[in-house]
Design an enzyme around this catalytic site. Sequence first.
Site, PDB file in Angstrom:
ATOM      1  N   ARG A  37      34.258  31.893  27.256  1.00  0.00           N
ATOM      2  CA  ARG A  37      34.916  32.055  28.541  1.00  0.00           C
ATOM      3  C   ARG A  37      36.312  31.448  28.437  1.00  0.00           C
ATOM      4  NH1 ARG A  37      31.111  29.636  33.066  1.00  0.00           N
ATOM      5  NH2 ARG A  37      32.794  30.279  34.481  1.00  0.00           N
ATOM      6  N   HIS A  38      37.155  31.797  29.376  1.00  0.00           N
ATOM      7  CA  HIS A  38      38.477  31.184  29.487  1.00  0.00           C
ATOM      8  C   HIS A  38      38.327  29.677  29.721  1.00  0.00           C
ATOM      9  CE1 HIS A  38      37.344  30.952  33.672  1.00  0.00           C
ATOM     10  NE2 HIS A  38      36.908  32.196  33.535  1.00  0.00           N
ATOM     11  N   LEU A  74      20.125  41.471  -1.842  1.00  0.00           N
ATOM     12  CA  LEU A  74      19.905  40.883  -0.512  1.00  0.00           C
ATOM     13  C   LEU A  74      18.446  41.005  -0.108  1.00  0.00           C
ATOM     14  CD1 LEU A  74      23.023  42.033   1.518  1.00  0.00           C
ATOM     15  CD2 LEU A  74      22.269  39.688   1.162  1.00  0.00           C
ATOM     16  N   LYS A  75      17.902  42.148  -0.466  1.00  0.00           N
ATOM     17  CA  LYS A  75      16.503  42.417  -0.131  1.00  0.00           C
ATOM     18  C   LYS A  75      15.581  41.379  -0.782  1.00  0.00           C
ATOM     19  CE  LYS A  75      12.705  44.877   0.346  1.00  0.00           C
ATOM     20  NZ  LYS A  75      12.008  44.872   1.597  1.00  0.00           N
ATOM     21  N   ARG A  99      21.894  39.332  47.071  1.00  0.00           N
ATOM     22  CA  ARG A  99      22.267  39.032  45.686  1.00  0.00           C
ATOM     23  C   ARG A  99      21.238  38.111  45.059  1.00  0.00           C
ATOM     24  NH1 ARG A  99      26.463  36.273  42.106  1.00  0.00           N
ATOM     25  NH2 ARG A  99      27.014  38.000  40.756  1.00  0.00           N
ATOM     26  N   ARG A 126      43.601  33.929  33.491  1.00  0.00           N
ATOM     27  CA  ARG A 126      42.907  32.784  32.909  1.00  0.00           C
ATOM     28  C   ARG A 126      42.471  33.035  31.466  1.00  0.00           C
ATOM     29  NH1 ARG A 126      40.047  34.951  37.133  1.00  0.00           N
ATOM     30  NH2 ARG A 126      37.790  35.291  37.054  1.00  0.00           N
ATOM     31  N   GLY A 130      35.900  34.856  41.267  1.00  0.00           N
ATOM     32  CA  GLY A 130      36.884  35.933  41.074  1.00  0.00           C
ATOM     33  C   GLY A 130      38.308  35.419  41.046  1.00  0.00           C
ATOM     34  N   GLU A 179      36.471  40.090  34.815  1.00  0.00           N
ATOM     35  CA  GLU A 179      35.246  39.544  35.416  1.00  0.00           C
ATOM     36  C   GLU A 179      34.650  40.523  36.427  1.00  0.00           C
ATOM     37  OE1 GLU A 179      32.722  38.237  35.144  1.00  0.00           O
ATOM     38  OE2 GLU A 179      32.646  36.144  35.745  1.00  0.00           O
ATOM     39  N   ARG A 185       5.221  64.601   4.999  1.00  0.00           N
ATOM     40  CA  ARG A 185       5.183  63.485   5.957  1.00  0.00           C
ATOM     41  C   ARG A 185       5.980  63.845   7.216  1.00  0.00           C
ATOM     42  NH1 ARG A 185       5.503  57.908   6.479  1.00  0.00           N
ATOM     43  NH2 ARG A 185       3.640  57.777   5.207  1.00  0.00           N
ATOM     44  N   ASN A 223      37.822  27.807  39.382  1.00  0.00           N
ATOM     45  CA  ASN A 223      36.582  27.150  38.937  1.00  0.00           C
ATOM     46  C   ASN A 223      36.496  25.752  39.546  1.00  0.00           C
ATOM     47  OD1 ASN A 223      36.756  28.532  35.573  1.00  0.00           O
ATOM     48  ND2 ASN A 223      35.623  29.278  37.339  1.00  0.00           N
ATOM     49  N   ALA A 235      30.196  36.663  33.790  1.00  0.00           N
ATOM     50  CA  ALA A 235      29.301  37.818  33.933  1.00  0.00           C
ATOM     51  C   ALA A 235      29.443  38.758  32.743  1.00  0.00           C
ATOM     52  CB  ALA A 235      29.609  38.544  35.234  1.00  0.00           C
ATOM     53  N   VAL A 236      30.662  38.991  32.334  1.00  0.00           N
ATOM     54  CA  VAL A 236      30.916  39.917  31.232  1.00  0.00           C
ATOM     55  C   VAL A 236      30.296  39.393  29.937  1.00  0.00           C
ATOM     56  CG1 VAL A 236      32.789  40.771  29.755  1.00  0.00           C
ATOM     57  CG2 VAL A 236      32.981  40.916  32.238  1.00  0.00           C
ATOM     58  N   HIS A 238      34.824  36.388  30.624  1.00  0.00           N
ATOM     59  CA  HIS A 238      34.322  35.710  31.815  1.00  0.00           C
ATOM     60  C   HIS A 238      32.794  35.620  31.797  1.00  0.00           C
ATOM     61  CE1 HIS A 238      38.331  36.320  33.611  1.00  0.00           C
ATOM     62  NE2 HIS A 238      38.311  37.395  32.849  1.00  0.00           N
ATOM     63  N   THR A 248       9.925  55.433   5.588  1.00  0.00           N
ATOM     64  CA  THR A 248      10.740  56.137   4.601  1.00  0.00           C
ATOM     65  C   THR A 248      10.682  57.658   4.753  1.00  0.00           C
ATOM     66  OG1 THR A 248       8.926  55.843   3.079  1.00  0.00           O
ATOM     67  CG2 THR A 248      10.757  54.301   2.927  1.00  0.00           C
TER      68      THR A 248
HETATM   69  O1  LIG Z   1      27.282  36.274  38.666  1.00  0.00           O
HETATM   70  P1  LIG Z   1      27.631  34.843  38.939  1.00  0.00           P
HETATM   71  O2  LIG Z   1      26.574  33.867  38.497  1.00  0.00           O
HETATM   72  O3  LIG Z   1      28.080  34.662  40.339  1.00  0.00           O
HETATM   73  O4  LIG Z   1      28.836  34.544  37.932  1.00  0.00           O
HETATM   74  C1  LIG Z   1      30.011  35.292  37.998  1.00  0.00           C
HETATM   75  C2  LIG Z   1      31.097  34.408  38.517  1.00  0.00           C
HETATM   76  O5  LIG Z   1      31.493  33.513  37.513  1.00  0.00           O
HETATM   77  C3  LIG Z   1      32.874  33.171  37.677  1.00  0.00           C
HETATM   78  C4  LIG Z   1      32.991  31.694  37.937  1.00  0.00           C
HETATM   79  O6  LIG Z   1      32.288  31.327  39.084  1.00  0.00           O
HETATM   80  O7  LIG Z   1      33.440  33.637  36.499  1.00  0.00           O
HETATM   81  P2  LIG Z   1      34.652  33.155  35.543  1.00  0.00           P
HETATM   82  O8  LIG Z   1      35.087  31.780  35.969  1.00  0.00           O
HETATM   83  O9  LIG Z   1      34.100  33.134  34.135  1.00  0.00           O
HETATM   84  O10 LIG Z   1      35.722  34.211  35.665  1.00  0.00           O
HETATM   85  C5  LIG Z   1      33.336  34.006  38.876  1.00  0.00           C
HETATM   86  O11 LIG Z   1      34.654  34.413  38.825  1.00  0.00           O
HETATM   87  C6  LIG Z   1      32.361  35.130  38.885  1.00  0.00           C
HETATM   88  O12 LIG Z   1      32.260  35.806  40.110  1.00  0.00           O
END
Ligand SMILES: O=P(O)(O)OC[C@H]1O[C@@](CO)(OP(=O)(O)O)[C@@H](O)[C@@H]1O
Length: 694
Positions: A507-508, A422-423, A605, A559, A520, A580, A389, A514, A648-649, A646, A383
């Site tokens: 994800r899509h 709430l507290k 990688r 997608r 990608g 992605e 303080r 896929n 990674a994102v 996606h 506080t």
């Molecule tokens: O980092 P990693 O595990 O390769 O995951 C990312 C990959 O996932 C994928 C699917 O393999 O994503 P997404 O289908 O969600 O667009 C790829 O396009 C992308 O390169």
Amino acid sequence: MGAGASRNAEGGSHGGEEREESLDQAGGQLYVSLKMENYKKKGDIIPHVYGSVPLVGSWDSSKALSMERESASMWELSFVVPPNHETLDFKFLLKPKYGYTPCIVEEGPNRLLTGGTLQGDARLALFKLDNEEVLEYRVFIKADKVSPFDLAASWRAYQDNLRPSTVRGIPDVSINAVPETGRENGSSASLELDLEHYVVPAPSISANSGLVYAANLAENPRSLVITGVSVDRPATIKEMEIVIPDPSKIYSGSGMVESKSVGTFSPLQKQDSHRGLFVDRGVGSPRLVKSASATTFSFDLKLDSETKNSMPAAAGAVAAAAVADQMLGPKEDRHLAIVLTADFFRADNPEGMEARNEVAALAMDDMTAWMQEGGQVGIFDATNSSRSRRNMLMKMAEGKCKIIFLETICNDERIIERNIRLKIQQSPDYAEEPDFEAGLRDFRNRLANYEKVYEPVEEGSYIKMIDMVSGHGGQIQVNNISGYLPGRIVFFLVNTHLTPRPILLTRHGESRHNVRGRIGGDSVLSDTGEIYAKKLANFVEKRLKSERAASIWTSTLQRTILTASPILGFPKIQWRALDEINAGVCDGMTYEEIKKNMLEEYESRKKDKLRYRYPRGESYLDVIQRLEPVIIELERQRAPVVVISHQAVLRALYAYFADRPLKEIPHIEVPLHTIIEIQMGVTGVQEKRYKLMD
Ligand SMILES: O=P(O)(O)OC[C@H]1O[C@@](CO)(OP(=O)(O)O)[C@@H](O)[C@@H]1O
């Protein structure tokens, strides 16, 4: 629409090449406006458009886009062509209002839009009816290159004027009105009424299901949750905090962000075994621990210091700022602390005062030690409502870190009352108090005690946030704040809030890539993916049925856009930052192909997936960095957001909200056809997962 190179049906250009080029570079897209005029009354016939891109049905007349009636004689349709479709072939067709047939396609060759220019000069659309009658429409076509900002502005204008936009399809910002006839989701795509039916546990590695991240326990004052002392209720409540950055620890010779971490330190954590380590989701922080006894606390800090060579969960926003600070900012600002104020012991209790100062000093020591091990920004959660303080803390920080006091002031009785309630309901301080009213009395007394010793912050560097909780009006005062990182902290604080709202991450639907195991690319959905898109629309309709202000965010890749397309009635916003991870030269390959043809890349990688950058592509760290504006915008939103992106994102976004360590990000499970619901609010962040497909 806003500024942009504009070409109309006459082929005239209203904008120079230079302007067009700059829009392209700024991510401009082609905004197409089609109008058809016919004075003969044919109310039971509706003009449609179909053509070469999925947006306009991929030449499938049953998926043609219907035009909207603009006036008695005029029909209108606007849409934005995906950036990857340089050329758009299309035709007009007429469909009866009820049913699909007969479907009459206009006479003559396809209409062709290439790079924003209409080929040919067909200003009439002719339709041969069954009885050999020819129906004639005048056609007006306009194609504008517009920037995402123009589209966003158009959406804002829509919100301001409450006028449904006719923009449809897949623009950066679009609105699909719910048709009178309702959804056309096939039965295979419909969901149970009870969404709980689809709830699945979060994978054990994420270990956060059902767990509350103790982020910002109460809007005001945050630190009051750590006390158990009785006093009276004040009319206003104040608090302050400090942050500590260490840019020297975040920048490696390789040019990548190497480490950055943020911690929250509470003096009471040392003495109160009920208390969890606070996690401020906004800036990343040490991991949440359920019990924060002295041992657990130091263990947790150790965990964090072990990750000192890595940036903590999705702290891209702060990291980017810190990198810039390192390069541009003053070198003496190595560390920065934000100090919370509002004391919890009575000022006339010397023993209490001493104990309190002692734990405050211990927590401060911990924080500076943590910084020495790589911690960058620390939040000293107490506080600190008296000048003495604060002086003590400033003395302790001398030569070790820079302090910024953060004082939040709330004059709104209703918000104070809500937070107090709430507290009492949610804080471990009152977990063993069965009598709610007694808890209330105790807490009000405590607040009154704070008021007695409270001295407004007028010294050093400080940020004061006054009445900013509601999101309407309010004031922010900034004193003696300089440097890039402190500036970013101010920016963050202005944008963040604790209004409860869900963020749905998914994800899509499964894409054709896929199915083939290709990474990608920009492929469309598989059949299964299309079913998911419909189920998701169903889900969103049920889950957000009373949330008219919600919005749907997608990447700019097909997608995600196609996954969002069956969702109706909400604005859709495309973000390039949600695209992605860019796999560079590996884009479109399978992992096996990469292994076979580029073994070194494959191995690199595998060794360090977080830092590995695809040749001419991105690394996970790059993705985290580019998500900064998305994260700030998600923090700023007060209505629910559905993010369709996606793997990674979403790993990075999820890690930010769930406060997962940086090194885990590339391995977090984000399966297809699953919705991760993050519930944001005053009690922290909670997670729920729904799996819509078997
Ligand atoms: O980092 P990693 O595990 O390769 O995951 C990312 C990959 O996932 C994928 C699917 O393999 O994503 P997404 O289908 O969600 O667009 C790829 O396009 C992308 O390169």
